[in-house]
Write an enzyme that holds these catalytic residues in place. Structure first.
Site, short mmCIF file in Angstrom:
data_model
loop_
_atom_site.label_atom_id
_atom_site.label_comp_id
_atom_site.label_asym_id
_atom_site.label_seq_id
_atom_site.Cartn_x
_atom_site.Cartn_y
_atom_site.Cartn_z
N CYS A 133 8.79 -13.05 -5.87
CA CYS A 133 8.56 -13.48 -4.49
C CYS A 133 8.97 -14.93 -4.24
O CYS A 133 9.08 -15.34 -3.09
CB CYS A 133 7.09 -13.30 -4.11
SG CYS A 133 6.66 -11.58 -3.92
N1 COA Z 1 -6.93 3.19 2.15
C1 COA Z 1 -8.28 3.17 2.18
N2 COA Z 1 -9.03 2.55 1.27
C2 COA Z 1 -8.40 1.94 0.25
C3 COA Z 1 -6.99 1.92 0.15
C4 COA Z 1 -6.26 2.58 1.15
N3 COA Z 1 -4.92 2.62 1.14
N4 COA Z 1 -6.64 1.25 -0.96
C5 COA Z 1 -7.78 0.82 -1.53
N5 COA Z 1 -8.85 1.26 -0.80
C6 COA Z 1 -10.27 1.04 -1.09
C7 COA Z 1 -10.53 0.90 -2.57
O1 COA Z 1 -10.70 2.19 -3.15
C8 COA Z 1 -11.77 0.07 -2.59
O2 COA Z 1 -12.88 0.88 -2.35
P1 COA Z 1 -14.28 0.60 -3.11
O3 COA Z 1 -14.71 -0.77 -2.63
O4 COA Z 1 -15.12 1.72 -2.63
O5 COA Z 1 -13.96 0.62 -4.58
C9 COA Z 1 -11.63 -0.87 -1.38
O6 COA Z 1 -10.70 -0.19 -0.51
C10 COA Z 1 -11.11 -2.24 -1.72
O7 COA Z 1 -9.91 -2.11 -2.48
P2 COA Z 1 -9.10 -3.32 -3.07
O8 COA Z 1 -7.84 -2.82 -3.73
O9 COA Z 1 -9.99 -4.18 -3.88
O10 COA Z 1 -8.68 -4.02 -1.69
P3 COA Z 1 -8.45 -5.53 -1.33
O11 COA Z 1 -9.40 -5.87 -0.26
O12 COA Z 1 -8.33 -6.44 -2.50
O13 COA Z 1 -7.00 -5.48 -0.64
C11 COA Z 1 -4.68 -5.95 -1.17
C12 COA Z 1 -5.88 -5.02 -1.37
C13 COA Z 1 -3.57 -5.49 -2.09
C14 COA Z 1 -4.22 -5.84 0.27
C15 COA Z 1 -5.08 -7.39 -1.48
O14 COA Z 1 -5.77 -7.48 -2.71
C16 COA Z 1 -3.91 -8.34 -1.56
O15 COA Z 1 -3.10 -8.44 -0.66
N6 COA Z 1 -3.84 -9.13 -2.64
C17 COA Z 1 -2.79 -10.12 -2.83
C18 COA Z 1 -1.58 -9.43 -3.18
C19 COA Z 1 -0.38 -10.32 -3.34
O16 COA Z 1 -0.25 -11.39 -2.84
N7 COA Z 1 0.54 -9.83 -4.09
C20 COA Z 1 1.77 -10.47 -4.26
C21 COA Z 1 2.76 -9.39 -4.23
S1 COA Z 1 4.32 -10.05 -4.06
#
Ligand code: COA
Length: 375
Positions: free
Chosen positions: A158
């Site tokens: 990135c």
């Molecule tokens: N739809 C519905 N629910 C979902 C889901 C989806 N597509 N994906 C995950 N969930 C649920 C999970 O099962 C979890 O449920 P639980 O609390 O009952 O276990 C809950 O939502 C939270 O999941 P989590 O993966 O921890 O979500 P989050 O709030 O951390 O958000 C991201 C996920 C990826 C959006 C976030 O962590 C993020 O953007 N992180 C930074 C990523 C980044 O910068 N990456 C660089 C890449 S270049």
């Protein structure tokens, strides 16, 4: 000899014509989940195959800030039997798809700068999602534009674009080149696992270009590169194992770990403080008051991350004017994200205004480019 000052003469953007809304994406994902669960009903009942859970458009927008993303191939991405970009394989005599969209962004930047390709000395293709190992896409773009000099690909995930901008600025300071195109074609959907509920919604496709030049040849309306800083810290929390060694066995091909995977929560927690302190430290080194920065063009991965980083840098909750978002309509476009934000949201700034283009992501890697509006 007086110091050569590198500047950004112009930026360029190529946006694919099609986009996918969260609702469309979730409908396709949930159709795949229903198919999977029906096909494996007996194994799921026996406990040998895991039942898949549906995705939700509300979750996606709340967790990431993404509402839609532009893509190069909408229909196959949404087909629950495919869920990947597909197009006709091009022959070696045709322009490759990454070079094609990179070229369009490059031509946009050249046109905005009033620059002819023959006056450019070098092309860097700085991107995460490369199409092949060689010949370099950068050389293909160089050839298509009719540029003499040199070109090469570089991948710092990135942060590829900001690392590319510093590399270009260093070439200019050292006198190795006077005009360098940094092109970031990112077809992120090609490396994303659209069947993974945790990350199927993250990415979009785009191409950007940044024309970095010696100030004495730049158009009056340019941005001085006041300072750049790069940082890498090893982490497995964002990983993509795609590569020829991993694909040598038939079992290797198409496995989930040969695509993008991440521990999103850990990335969020670890990268926010790293990036915020990096911007503040670099501002201090440059004698700039971080809180007085007019605008932050941050990496576009997650709205919540950007809110926290901007707050730590500016000392107050940033509004859209101070830290603009393109993530809502573009999704995460890897290295191109902060450049799109700069491209779309910099024209209104006044001479003397200071801002920072900042990227962060896999590696971990982070890059800052402090810029001052000249005219
Ligand atoms: N739809 C519905 N629910 C979902 C889901 C989806 N597509 N994906 C995950 N969930 C649920 C999970 O099962 C979890 O449920 P639980 O609390 O009952 O276990 C809950 O939502 C939270 O999941 P989590 O993966 O921890 O979500 P989050 O709030 O951390 O958000 C991201 C996920 C990826 C959006 C976030 O962590 C993020 O953007 N992180 C930074 C990523 C980044 O910068 N990456 C660089 C890449 S270049």
């Amino acid at each position: 000899m007086s110091e050569i000052i590198p500047v950004i003469s112009a930026t360029g953007l190529y946006t694919p014509p099609e986009s996918i809304s969260n609702e469309e994406l979730v409908e396709s994902f949930n159709a795949y989940v229903a198919l999977h669960n029906a096909r494996h009903a007996a194994e799921i009942a026996a406990g040998t195959v895991q039942e898949l859970a549906p995705s939700s458009a509300e979750f996606i927008e709340k967790a990431s800030g993404i509402k839609s993303r532009f893509v190069m191939a909408k229909a196959p991405l949404l087909d629950p039997e495919i869920m990947a970009p597909r197009w006709r394989e091009r022959s070696n005599d045709e322009l490759s798809v990454l070079a094609e969209i990179g070229l369009k962004a490059a031509q946009d930047a050249l046109q905005r700068a009033g620059r002819l390709p023959r006056d450019v000395d070098a092309v860097l293709c700085a991107a995460s999602n490369m199409e092949r190992p060689y010949p370099a896409m950068a050389i293909e773009i160089q050839h298509a534009l009719g540029i003499e000099g040199f070109a090469f690909d570089m991948n710092v995930a990135c942060s590829s674009a900001t690392f590319g901008i510093q590399t270009a600025a260093d070439f200019i300071r050292a006198g190795h080149a006077r005009s360098v195109l940094v092109v970031s074609p990112e077809i992120c959907t090609g490396h994303n696992n659209m069947k993974n509920r945790d990350s199927h919604f993250i990415f979009g496709d785009v191409a950007t270009a940044v024309l970095v030049e010696a100030r004495d040849m730049a158009p009056a309306d340019h941005w001085e590169i006041v300072g750049t800083r790069l940082k890498t810290v090893f982490s497995n929390n964002i990983r993509n194992n795609f590569g020829f060694l991993n694909c040598a066995s038939p079992e290797g091909i198409g496995q989930p770990d040969k695509l993008f995977v991440q521990e999103g929560r850990k990335v969020f927690k670890e990268v926010v403080p790293m990036v915020a302190s990096m911007i503040v430290a670099e501002a201090e080194r440059l004698g700039i008051e971080a809180a007085a920065l007019r605008r932050l063009w941050l990496h576009q991965a997650n709205q919540g991350m950007n809110r926290l980083i901007a707050q730590r840098v500016l000392g107050h909750e940033a509004n859209e004017d101070e830290s603009p978002t393109v993530l809502d309509t573009y999704g995460n476009t890897s290295s191109a994200g902060s450049v799109i934000a700069f491209h779309k949201h910099s024209g209104d700034l006044a001479a003397g205004d200071l801002g920072v283009i900042c990227s962060f992501g896999a590696g971990y890697s982070a890059g800052t480019v402090f810029v001052r509006k000249a005219a």
